[in-house]
Write an enzyme that holds these catalytic residues in place. Sequence first.
Site, PDB file in Angstrom:
ATOM      1  CD  GLU A   1      -2.744  -1.413   2.426  1.00 44.02           C
ATOM      2  OE1 GLU A   1      -2.717  -0.521   3.285  1.00 44.02           O
ATOM      3  OE2 GLU A   1      -3.455  -2.423   2.518  1.00 44.02           O
TER       4      GLU A   1
ATOM      5  CD  GLU B   1      -4.843  -7.747   1.827  1.00 42.61           C
ATOM      6  OE1 GLU B   1      -5.707  -7.000   2.330  1.00 42.61           O
ATOM      7  OE2 GLU B   1      -3.625  -7.536   1.916  1.00 42.61           O
TER       8      GLU B   1
HETATM    9  O1  9MR Z   1      -7.578  -7.780   8.671  1.00 37.51           O
HETATM   10  C1  9MR Z   1      -6.523  -7.093   9.306  1.00 37.51           C
HETATM   11  C2  9MR Z   1      -6.947  -6.574  10.655  1.00 37.51           C
HETATM   12  O2  9MR Z   1      -7.222  -7.658  11.525  1.00 37.51           O
HETATM   13  C3  9MR Z   1      -5.861  -5.691  11.251  1.00 37.51           C
HETATM   14  O3  9MR Z   1      -6.322  -5.098  12.446  1.00 37.51           O
HETATM   15  C4  9MR Z   1      -5.432  -4.605  10.260  1.00 37.51           C
HETATM   16  C5  9MR Z   1      -4.236  -3.801  10.783  1.00 37.51           C
HETATM   17  O4  9MR Z   1      -3.099  -4.606  10.913  1.00 37.51           O
HETATM   18  O5  9MR Z   1      -5.074  -5.190   9.017  1.00 37.51           O
HETATM   19  C6  9MR Z   1      -6.089  -5.935   8.407  1.00 37.51           C
HETATM   20  O6  9MR Z   1      -5.620  -6.462   7.191  1.00 37.51           O
HETATM   21  C7  9MR Z   1      -5.299  -5.506   6.185  1.00 37.51           C
HETATM   22  C8  9MR Z   1      -4.099  -6.031   5.431  1.00 37.51           C
HETATM   23  O7  9MR Z   1      -3.040  -6.299   6.314  1.00 37.51           O
HETATM   24  C9  9MR Z   1      -3.674  -5.058   4.340  1.00 37.51           C
HETATM   25  N1  9MR Z   1      -4.775  -4.731   3.482  1.00 37.51           N
HETATM   26  C10 9MR Z   1      -6.008  -4.305   4.126  1.00 37.51           C
HETATM   27  C11 9MR Z   1      -6.435  -5.339   5.159  1.00 37.51           C
HETATM   28  C12 9MR Z   1      -7.763  -4.972   5.796  1.00 37.51           C
HETATM   29  O8  9MR Z   1      -7.638  -3.756   6.480  1.00 37.51           O
END
Ligand code: 9MR
Length: 388
Positions: free
Chosen positions: A159, A273
Amino acid sequence: MAAILPAGCHKHAVGTALRGGAPTLVEMTGPRSLRAHAAAHHLLVGCAVAPEHLDGEPQYAKTVADQASIVVPENSMKWAALRPTPDRFDFRGADDVVVFALTHDQKIRGHNLCWHEALPAWFEAAVNRDNASRVLTEHIRIVAGRYAGKIHSWDVVNEAVDPKSGRPDGLRQSPWLELIGPEYIELAFRAAREADPAALLTYNDYAIELDTPEQIEKRGQVMMLVRRLRARGVPINAVGVQSHLSAGETPGAGLQHFVRELRAIGLQVFITEMDVNDRSVTGDVADRDAAVAHIYRDYLTMMLAEPNVTAALTWGITDRYTWLNLPKYARADGKPQRPLPFDADYNPTPAFFAERDAIDSRRVATSAVPSDSYAPFRPGAGPRIEEE
Ligand code: 9MR
């Protein structure tokens, strides 16, 4: 309607699903699993996982083992999970995922080595312009080095593009950009390649799926970034298209064009994802599930027709544990979201069948699919777990 078990079908392998309103007994494991269907089409399929559920909830572990040929830790390889203090690493959760995957003959995606989120609390005070490059490359050397040879692909940088930053290069205003400058991306990829010569190195991003003006712009900036990296000889093998979609959205030809452009420059594409937010769908569960399944079917059918799309992962396997149930994404009616292939009780949802049908629709010449994307691991590569 009387249900007839297919030959060789065990009771535990049978789930009941609502399809077209009529209850049907279906088998969804073994040869009817997502992973078996995917294997027949030179594709890896899987989901994000959490070690605490793999260890603590047999039905979760069984569903992941049955369905996934590739897994990714949802959170346990992030900085915040691995780095309790500046000089101590805690690999327990990450190791658990790796051991589970190797035990179940699954590939592993690493997520992620460099992101502006999920940084530990100590980061801000401890990392500065003088040490940031060293802190980043050491982290990558230690983490990617620990799992070297066992990782299918690393999300090296996550990102990094944000059109709202207003920068000509499209890069997000992140701590890494501020502390190191735009070259942090190149630094991370080169460090990852050095630490793990075998992993497919991936740039991963979201909001690049649709043909809205914002997403067209962002997709273009991601393409520019990838081309810049390639032109400088930076080792990058793939782009991850996160695919957090919403019911009612229709991804269009722009993404297909993007995937083909990446193929032309030798890059693979992973759906990293996927989930489908049903917040805007009113009606009962059947209406909501139909809207979600519709996106799964259309989106995956379009993407999986491309030979360089070699892996498709959902962001979780069961609606029981989806980040979309965080209060800020809640539905107006307060009901939990249903974005994944299995519901909160591990029944397959219409999205499961839509995903499986989309996998079956994949018609790609074997010779067109990059072989390093689905070849099995070399035997004998057990995880190397070190004492802390
Ligand atoms: O699903 C993830 C959530 O449990 C966490 O709190 C968050 C922060 O670390 O990240 C979420 O996963 C993200 C992923 O790592 C990157 N792309 C977006 C995902 C959803 O926010």
